[in-house]
Write a protein that holds these residues in place. Structure first.
Motif, mmCIF file in Angstrom:
data_model
loop_
_atom_site.group_PDB
_atom_site.id
_atom_site.type_symbol
_atom_site.label_atom_id
_atom_site.label_comp_id
_atom_site.label_asym_id
_atom_site.label_seq_id
_atom_site.Cartn_x
_atom_site.Cartn_y
_atom_site.Cartn_z
ATOM 1 N N TYR A 1 0.823 -1.512 0.243
ATOM 2 C CA TYR A 1 -0.098 -0.064 0.077
ATOM 3 C C TYR A 1 0.733 1.168 -0.044
ATOM 4 C CZ TYR A 1 -4.134 3.032 0.926
ATOM 5 O OH TYR A 1 -4.755 4.082 1.207
ATOM 6 N N ALA A 2 1.967 1.233 0.613
ATOM 7 C CA ALA A 2 2.936 2.338 0.733
ATOM 8 C C ALA A 2 3.432 2.784 -0.976
ATOM 9 C CB ALA A 2 4.063 1.898 1.636
ATOM 10 N N GLU A 3 3.773 1.623 -1.466
ATOM 11 C CA GLU A 3 4.377 1.664 -2.665
ATOM 12 C C GLU A 3 3.396 2.323 -3.747
ATOM 13 O OE1 GLU A 3 5.926 -2.283 -3.063
ATOM 14 O OE2 GLU A 3 7.485 -1.699 -1.554
ATOM 15 N N ILE A 4 2.130 1.948 -3.687
ATOM 16 C CA ILE A 4 1.309 2.494 -4.850
ATOM 17 C C ILE A 4 1.120 3.866 -4.370
ATOM 18 C CG2 ILE A 4 0.200 0.271 -5.454
ATOM 19 C CD1 ILE A 4 -2.460 1.458 -3.826
ATOM 20 N N GLN A 5 1.434 4.599 -3.403
ATOM 21 C CA GLN A 5 1.128 5.867 -2.862
ATOM 22 C C GLN A 5 2.345 6.889 -3.220
ATOM 23 O OE1 GLN A 5 -0.987 6.928 0.990
ATOM 24 N NE2 GLN A 5 -0.703 4.677 1.379
ATOM 25 N N ILE A 6 3.426 6.092 -3.751
ATOM 26 C CA ILE A 6 4.679 6.762 -4.054
ATOM 27 C C ILE A 6 4.653 7.888 -4.983
ATOM 28 C CG2 ILE A 6 7.160 6.637 -4.712
ATOM 29 C CD1 ILE A 6 7.206 4.063 -3.150
ATOM 30 N N ALA A 7 4.129 7.756 -6.216
ATOM 31 C CA ALA A 7 3.857 8.520 -7.245
ATOM 32 C C ALA A 7 3.196 9.601 -6.873
ATOM 33 C CB ALA A 7 3.489 7.890 -8.484
ATOM 34 N N ARG A 8 2.030 9.613 -6.230
ATOM 35 C CA ARG A 8 1.246 10.742 -5.981
ATOM 36 C C ARG A 8 1.664 11.642 -4.884
ATOM 37 N NH1 ARG A 8 -1.171 10.494 -0.762
ATOM 38 N NH2 ARG A 8 -1.612 8.515 -0.911
ATOM 39 N N VAL A 9 2.438 11.297 -3.761
ATOM 40 C CA VAL A 9 3.064 11.704 -2.802
ATOM 41 C C VAL A 9 4.062 12.582 -3.298
ATOM 42 C CG1 VAL A 9 4.300 11.931 -0.729
ATOM 43 C CG2 VAL A 9 2.390 10.212 -0.872
ATOM 44 N N ALA A 10 4.855 11.971 -4.215
ATOM 45 C CA ALA A 10 6.118 12.729 -4.684
ATOM 46 C C ALA A 10 5.320 13.912 -5.719
ATOM 47 C CB ALA A 10 6.774 11.839 -5.614
ATOM 48 N N LYS A 11 4.427 13.514 -6.404
ATOM 49 C CA LYS A 11 4.115 14.781 -7.346
ATOM 50 C C LYS A 11 3.455 16.082 -6.436
ATOM 51 C CE LYS A 11 0.716 15.043 -11.141
ATOM 52 N NZ LYS A 11 -0.644 15.162 -11.226
ATOM 53 N N ALA A 12 2.727 15.569 -5.481
ATOM 54 C CA ALA A 12 1.964 16.574 -4.711
ATOM 55 C C ALA A 12 3.021 17.376 -3.953
ATOM 56 C CB ALA A 12 1.105 15.851 -3.413
ATOM 57 N N ARG A 13 4.246 16.793 -3.756
ATOM 58 C CA ARG A 13 5.279 17.568 -2.733
ATOM 59 C C ARG A 13 6.344 18.198 -3.904
ATOM 60 N NH1 ARG A 13 5.873 17.260 2.566
ATOM 61 N NH2 ARG A 13 4.051 16.462 3.570
ATOM 62 N N GLY A 14 6.271 17.765 -5.194
ATOM 63 C CA GLY A 14 7.435 18.399 -5.945
ATOM 64 C C GLY A 14 8.751 17.434 -5.806
ATOM 65 N N LEU A 15 8.537 16.226 -5.115
ATOM 66 C CA LEU A 15 9.937 15.518 -4.976
ATOM 67 C C LEU A 15 10.128 14.478 -6.259
ATOM 68 C CD1 LEU A 15 9.318 15.017 -1.259
ATOM 69 C CD2 LEU A 15 11.035 16.505 -1.941
ATOM 70 N N THR A 16 11.296 14.240 -6.331
ATOM 71 C CA THR A 16 11.538 13.053 -7.295
ATOM 72 C C THR A 16 10.883 11.654 -6.586
ATOM 73 O OG1 THR A 16 13.685 12.385 -6.336
ATOM 74 C CG2 THR A 16 13.433 14.036 -8.249
ATOM 75 N N GLU A 17 10.379 10.825 -7.523
ATOM 76 C CA GLU A 17 9.569 9.528 -7.050
ATOM 77 C C GLU A 17 10.888 8.758 -6.337
ATOM 78 O OE1 GLU A 17 7.214 7.004 -9.683
ATOM 79 O OE2 GLU A 17 6.329 9.018 -10.340
ATOM 80 N N SER A 18 12.119 8.788 -6.824
ATOM 81 C CA SER A 18 13.044 7.914 -6.106
ATOM 82 C C SER A 18 13.533 8.145 -4.803
ATOM 83 C CB SER A 18 14.449 7.894 -7.170
ATOM 84 O OG SER A 18 14.907 9.252 -6.993
ATOM 85 N N ARG A 19 13.377 9.509 -4.604
ATOM 86 C CA ARG A 19 13.702 9.964 -3.001
ATOM 87 C C ARG A 19 12.611 9.553 -2.205
ATOM 88 N NH1 ARG A 19 14.636 15.999 -2.146
ATOM 89 N NH2 ARG A 19 15.415 15.152 -0.257
ATOM 90 N N VAL A 20 11.368 9.542 -2.861
ATOM 91 C CA VAL A 20 10.061 9.236 -1.760
ATOM 92 C C VAL A 20 10.315 7.588 -1.557
ATOM 93 C CG1 VAL A 20 7.894 9.223 -1.609
ATOM 94 C CG2 VAL A 20 8.822 11.295 -2.512
#
Lengths: 554, 203
Positions: free
Chosen positions: B148-167
């Motif tokens: 469940y954490a993994e499917i949230q990575i892209a959405r969180v990264a986008k909302a925070r303006g972070l790269t997906e790999s860092r999240v």
């Protein structure tokens, strides 16, 4: 690690730990109850009580003392709940209603710990710690005392005396339950369970919301709740609450505590009757039934039948992520089969057939391995019946441990076996017939009926777990379930103590070539078959209406 | 008063005295002794494993929280979201839905939740794991599955303006295995993960 391997390792670790500890603990308990010395603290307690701990009691005196002590427990607990707003540490909670206070007093005194209230929003610190937790200890010690009285009935000859209840009660509490609980409580705190007397603590979260964190003497209550096969949670969520059961290791410790005394008492029994193999024949029957239950529920929950569980892709409704399906299944079977009733997941959301297995675990009379004390005396009564049936087959007077099982003994055993089925079935029928059952259901159809059947099974067998969707806090159910708990606890004790009295008077008959060997695997097999047949014949129709109907439809 | 009534009265008074003495031992001495040891040896745990952030208490490591947009029941895309909780993570009302495995209401809830979670995270409905669509037992579950954490990575990264790999690295750091390697389940603590997320400097 694959889930299957983890699951197998978990059960193996549990069995290994129990195998390691049952021997020293079982022997310790035998020494405690056979001992003649009193410590200084114990002597002080006997003086305060005004009792002579060395005076032998015949069965009627033993029974009267058990009943008087339990009546005092009901009255004091009732008073604490009704007056909690005027007593210290009230947390501002109002007194409970008369019917709910009666229900809770009956529940904790009878070692059931059915809860029609939610701890965090109803009970003061004083009621929880000075009332409910005290009964966690003493109701368990009462159960052990009655079991020991029955063992003495087998072990002694030509005497009417079954020991002294005050001595058994105090020793069971002080020398067995207290030290193990204290050690377990500290381990639980080390894992993260809370232990304080603080008020509710308000914090502001990162997102700016307010959250109220609850406190309490949780670990100390958790330890005895499991060890004494009580089951009444400090919180409504019981052992699924992270403050009661923080991680996978605390979870295994709690399951271990549930099973510890019930699986060790047969060793005590064997030691006291002079042949540990007699104890092993009994414990093998208990362990066989328990293990079959664990395998069945674990496999069913892994397969997750049921429309909603299939859609979700797993049976995680009502289960915690840190435990998952297999640790939840292990806990569920262990808690229902030990008459504990604490839960780390909610049984109402288990698949229909799993619910049926859990129900059946209670319906066999809480004997595999059963509650502390009550499991052993229940299984010994069943052993008496098994010996009798085997005796009928070969046409000779049955005897068990050198004691002849005549008409009086068999009548008492039969009465014992009839009590709980009568309470379960008439209670359920009354609730359904008057419409009180239907109005308390959360679910509909067969599953709704299972909720009602589960409630009356759990109360009458002194388990205390629930298909918690059942809305138990009504005048009708509080009263009816309260009566089921009291009758289901103390009527069987009457028959057990009377049986013990009549066995103790006998002179042992020497074993002959025709005597059934009760320390062999064959007898274990007969015993298991007997348990299954008696409970199956009694409860199959009601199981067919609830869990079987639901399970076969899915 | 006849003899049997007197005997009964004496028995009841013994019973009451026994209960009071044992109440002192098991209801006062025992919990106080355990509390004393617990407070001395495991002070933080005994008081609820409270986590501080920027110098103030923000919650307990063991108790889940709601990560909704303030004042709404809509999830905040900037945070990892916990499992559904019918009490919105209020520790004063604990317990589960109590719905059976074939219950029609539960069927509906699971179906809708799966649709919502999939849309919110921009993943296909089949990728949504079981813990994301089911309520826990306590309604306070502090954990989610690694899936469940993994499917949230892209959405969180986008909302925070972070790269997906860092999240993704952060999620990896917060994945906990089974206790002692074989007990319980693998999991991610949502509060700890989100606090670490809030400390992550911008790209």
């Amino acid at each position: 690690m694959s889930p299957t391997l983890a699951s197998v390792l978990q059960v193996s670790a549990l069995v290994a730990a129990l195998a390691l500890v049952h021997r020293p603990l079982g022997d310790h308990m035998a020494r405690v109850y056979a001992g003649t010395k009193h410590s200084r603290a114990e002597r002080w307690i006997y003086r305060a009580v005004g009792a002579d701990p060395d005076a032998g009691m015949r069965w009627p005196a033993y029974l009267r003392t058990v009943l008087a002590f339990s009546l005092a427990g009901v009255l004091l607990l009732y008073a604490l709940q009704r007056l909690q707003d005027r007593l210290p540490l009230s947390l501002g909670f109002a007194p409970l209603s008369p019917d709910q206070a009666f229900n809770t007093a009956a529940s904790f005194t009878s070692n059931t710990n059915w809860q029609s209230y939610a701890g965090e929003s109803a009970m003061s610190h004083l009621t929880q710690t000075g009332g409910l937790a005290v009964q966690n200890f003493v109701s368990a010690a009462v159960g052990m005392s009655v079991a020991v009285a029955l063992i003495r009935g087998f072990a002694r000859a030509r005497t009417g005396e079954l020991g002294n209840f005050w001595a058994d009660l105090v020793r069971g509490t002080v020398r067995i339950l207290l030290p193990v609980s204290a050690a377990a409580a500290v381990l639980l705190v080390a894992a993260g369970a809370v232990q304080n007397f603080s008020d509710v603590q308000s914090v502001t979260t990162v997102t700016g919301q307010t959250q109220h964190l609850t406190g309490g003497a949780v670990a100390s209550q958790e330890a005895i709740k499991d060890l004494g096969t009580n089951g009444g949670g400090f919180y409504n969520a019981n052992s699924s609450h992270p403050f009661e059961n923080p991680d996978g290791s605390s979870n295994l410790l709690e399951v271990f505590l549930l099973l510890l005394i019930p699986f060790s008492l047969p060793r005590t029994f064997g030691t006291m009757v002079g042949s540990v193999r007699q104890g092993y024949a009994v414990v093998a029957a208990m362990a066989g039934i328990w293990f079959a239950g664990v395998v069945a529920v674990t496999l069913l929950e892994a397969a997750h039948p049921g429309t909603a569980a299939q859609l979700a892709g797993g049976a995680m409704e009502g289960k915690e992520q840190r435990f998952g399906e297999s640790a939840s299944s292990l806990f569920a079977v262990s808690t229902t089969m030990t008459s504990t009733g604490s839960v780390n997941s909610f049984h109402d959301s288990f698949s229909g057939l799993s619910g049926g297995v859990l129900l059946f675990g209670m319906m066999i009379g809480e004997i595999a391995p059963g509650g502390v004390g009550s499991g052993l005396y229940g299984m010994l009564v069943m052993a008496v019946v098994a010996v009798f049936l085997a005796g009928l087959m070969v046409g000779r007077t049955p005897e068990y441990l050198g004691k002849r099982l005549g008409p009086r003994e068999m009548k008492l055993a039969a009465c014992y076996l009839l009590v709980t089925p009568a309470l379960v079935l008439s209670g359920t029928a009354l609730a359904m017939g008057t419409g009180n059952g239907e109005s308390a259901m959360t679910n509909t159809g067969p599953h709704g009926f299972s909720e009602v059947l589960y409630a009356y099974t759990s109360a009458s067998n002194n388990n205390g777990s629930a298909f918690a969707g059942f809305g138990a806090d009504t005048g009708f159910h509080n009263t009816a379930l309260g009566l089921c708990m009291l009758l289901g606890r103390f009527l069987p004790m009457v028959f057990v103590l009377a049986l013990a009295g009549s066995l103790a008077r006998q002179r042992p008959a020497p074993a002959s070539a025709g005597t059934l060997r009760t320390d062999k695997p064959l007898f274990t097999g007969v015993l298991v078959a007997c348990v299954a047949v008696v409970a199956g014949l009694t409860f199959f129709p009601s199981l067919a209406l609830g869990p079987l109907a639901e399970g076969l439809a899915a | 008063m006849n003899t049997s009534a007197r005997t009964t009265a004496r028995l009841l008074s013994s019973a009451l005295r026994a209960l009071l003495v044992l109440s002192v031992v098991t209801g006062v001495v025992y919990p106080l002794a355990v509390t004393g040891i617990a407070q001395a040896a495991f002070h933080d745990k005994a008081n609820g494993s409270v986590i501080e952030h920027d110098g103030r208490a923000v919650g307990s490591k063991l108790i889940g929280q709601s990560w909704n947009l303030k004042g709404t029941d809509a999830p905040d895309p900037r945070w990892f979201q916990p499992r559904p909780s019918h009490s919105t993570y209020d520790p004063l009302t604990t317990g589960s839905s109590q719905l059976g495995a074939s219950d029609p209401t539960l069927v509906k809830t699971v179906r809708e939740t799966r649709k919502q979670v999939a849309a919110f995270n921009g993943v296909p409905p089949s990728a949504v794991p079981k813990d994301a669509v089911t309520g826990s037992a306590s309604a306070l579950d502090p954990h989610i599955s690694p899936a469940y954490a993994e499917i949230q990575i892209a959405r969180v990264a986008k909302a925070r303006g972070l790269t997906e790999s860092r999240v993704a690295d952060l999620v990896n750091d917060h994945e906990e295995g089974r206790d002692l390697g074989f007990l319980g389940n693998a999991r991610v603590n949502v509060l700890e993960l989100n606090l670490a997320l809030s400390r992550l400097p911008a790209n």
